[in-house]
Scaffold this motif. Sequence first.
Motif, PDB file in Angstrom:
ATOM      1  N   ASN A   1     -16.850  20.087  43.118  1.00  0.00           N
ATOM      2  CA  ASN A   1     -16.189  19.465  41.969  1.00  0.00           C
ATOM      3  C   ASN A   1     -15.171  20.411  41.351  1.00  0.00           C
ATOM      4  N   MET A   2     -15.504  21.698  41.268  1.00  0.00           N
ATOM      5  CA  MET A   2     -14.576  22.675  40.699  1.00  0.00           C
ATOM      6  C   MET A   2     -13.312  22.799  41.546  1.00  0.00           C
ATOM      7  N   LEU A   3     -13.450  22.578  42.835  1.00  0.00           N
ATOM      8  CA  LEU A   3     -12.295  22.648  43.728  1.00  0.00           C
ATOM      9  C   LEU A   3     -11.560  21.315  43.816  1.00  0.00           C
ATOM     10  N   GLY A   4     -11.993  20.352  43.027  1.00  0.00           N
ATOM     11  CA  GLY A   4     -11.300  19.074  42.985  1.00  0.00           C
ATOM     12  C   GLY A   4     -11.640  18.128  44.107  1.00  0.00           C
ATOM     13  N   ALA A   5     -12.672  18.449  44.864  1.00  0.00           N
ATOM     14  CA  ALA A   5     -13.073  17.586  45.981  1.00  0.00           C
ATOM     15  C   ALA A   5     -14.280  16.753  45.558  1.00  0.00           C
ATOM     16  N   GLY A   6     -14.115  16.002  44.484  1.00  0.00           N
ATOM     17  CA  GLY A   6     -15.209  15.198  43.940  1.00  0.00           C
ATOM     18  C   GLY A   6     -15.788  14.213  44.930  1.00  0.00           C
TER      19      GLY A   6
ATOM     20  N   ASN B   1     -22.000  16.950  36.426  1.00  0.00           N
ATOM     21  CA  ASN B   1     -21.325  16.321  37.558  1.00  0.00           C
ATOM     22  C   ASN B   1     -20.198  15.406  37.087  1.00  0.00           C
ATOM     23  N   ILE B   2     -20.445  14.642  36.054  1.00  0.00           N
ATOM     24  CA  ILE B   2     -19.439  13.697  35.568  1.00  0.00           C
ATOM     25  C   ILE B   2     -18.281  14.419  34.884  1.00  0.00           C
ATOM     26  N   SER B   3     -18.590  15.427  34.073  1.00  0.00           N
ATOM     27  CA  SER B   3     -17.519  16.118  33.353  1.00  0.00           C
ATOM     28  C   SER B   3     -16.809  17.130  34.241  1.00  0.00           C
ATOM     29  N   SER B   4     -17.491  17.718  35.160  1.00  0.00           N
ATOM     30  CA  SER B   4     -17.059  18.697  36.161  1.00  0.00           C
ATOM     31  C   SER B   4     -15.774  19.472  35.880  1.00  0.00           C
ATOM     32  N   VAL B   5     -15.944  20.745  35.691  1.00  0.00           N
ATOM     33  CA  VAL B   5     -14.812  21.649  35.530  1.00  0.00           C
ATOM     34  C   VAL B   5     -13.964  21.579  36.798  1.00  0.00           C
ATOM     35  N   GLN B   6     -12.671  21.393  36.624  1.00  0.00           N
ATOM     36  CA  GLN B   6     -11.738  21.269  37.756  1.00  0.00           C
ATOM     37  C   GLN B   6     -10.796  22.467  37.765  1.00  0.00           C
ATOM     38  N   ILE B   7     -11.011  23.383  38.695  1.00  0.00           N
ATOM     39  CA  ILE B   7     -10.091  24.504  38.841  1.00  0.00           C
ATOM     40  C   ILE B   7      -8.831  24.025  39.557  1.00  0.00           C
TER      41      ILE B   7
END
Length: 184
Positions: free
Chosen positions: A91-96, A131-137
């Motif tokens: 999720n942090m890598l934007g691959a939700g 998981n829903i809010s997930s920090v996106q780097i």
Amino acid sequence: MIAIGIIGSIFSDSLGELNKVILTETSKGVEFAISLAGVMALWMGIMNIAKDSGLIEKIGQKLNPIMKKLFPSVPKGHKAMSYIVMNIALNMLGAGNGATAFGLKAMNELQTLNNKKDTATDDMIMFLVINISSVQIIPFTMLKVRMDMGAKNPSEIIVTTLFATIVSTTIGIISCKLFQRRYK
């Protein structure tokens, strides 16, 4: 919404235009889904390699103090924790989309620790909120959408996205902890 669109196009005598839009836009949707599948497959493959090589375990050990505070009921070394770490990392890598499979596995493992099978545990709720809010780097999906739509600088959203997701995740975690204390 589809039904409303169809009914509206019948009354406005533009059913032919609706059919044309449906056919062109569905093909664009399929193209987009296929292009995202490649990114998703790449990240899921990398995360599976990281898991099999023991890297996820090492990352989990480094994150253990934080993870133990967030998920106090998960025993040390339980499978749920490695799936949670993989889900958060993707999720942090934007691959939700790729993170979803690990999120489902994490929830299944958390359910094995649950005594009341019809009620979510505090750890399950906390995981869902994170998981829903997930920090996106790096918000790969949004970068891809912006590139496909012709944005001049698709990556200009990275800093604001990072800030917004850090704030939303922090508020989500604090809210969970406050509600957990209040209803115990």
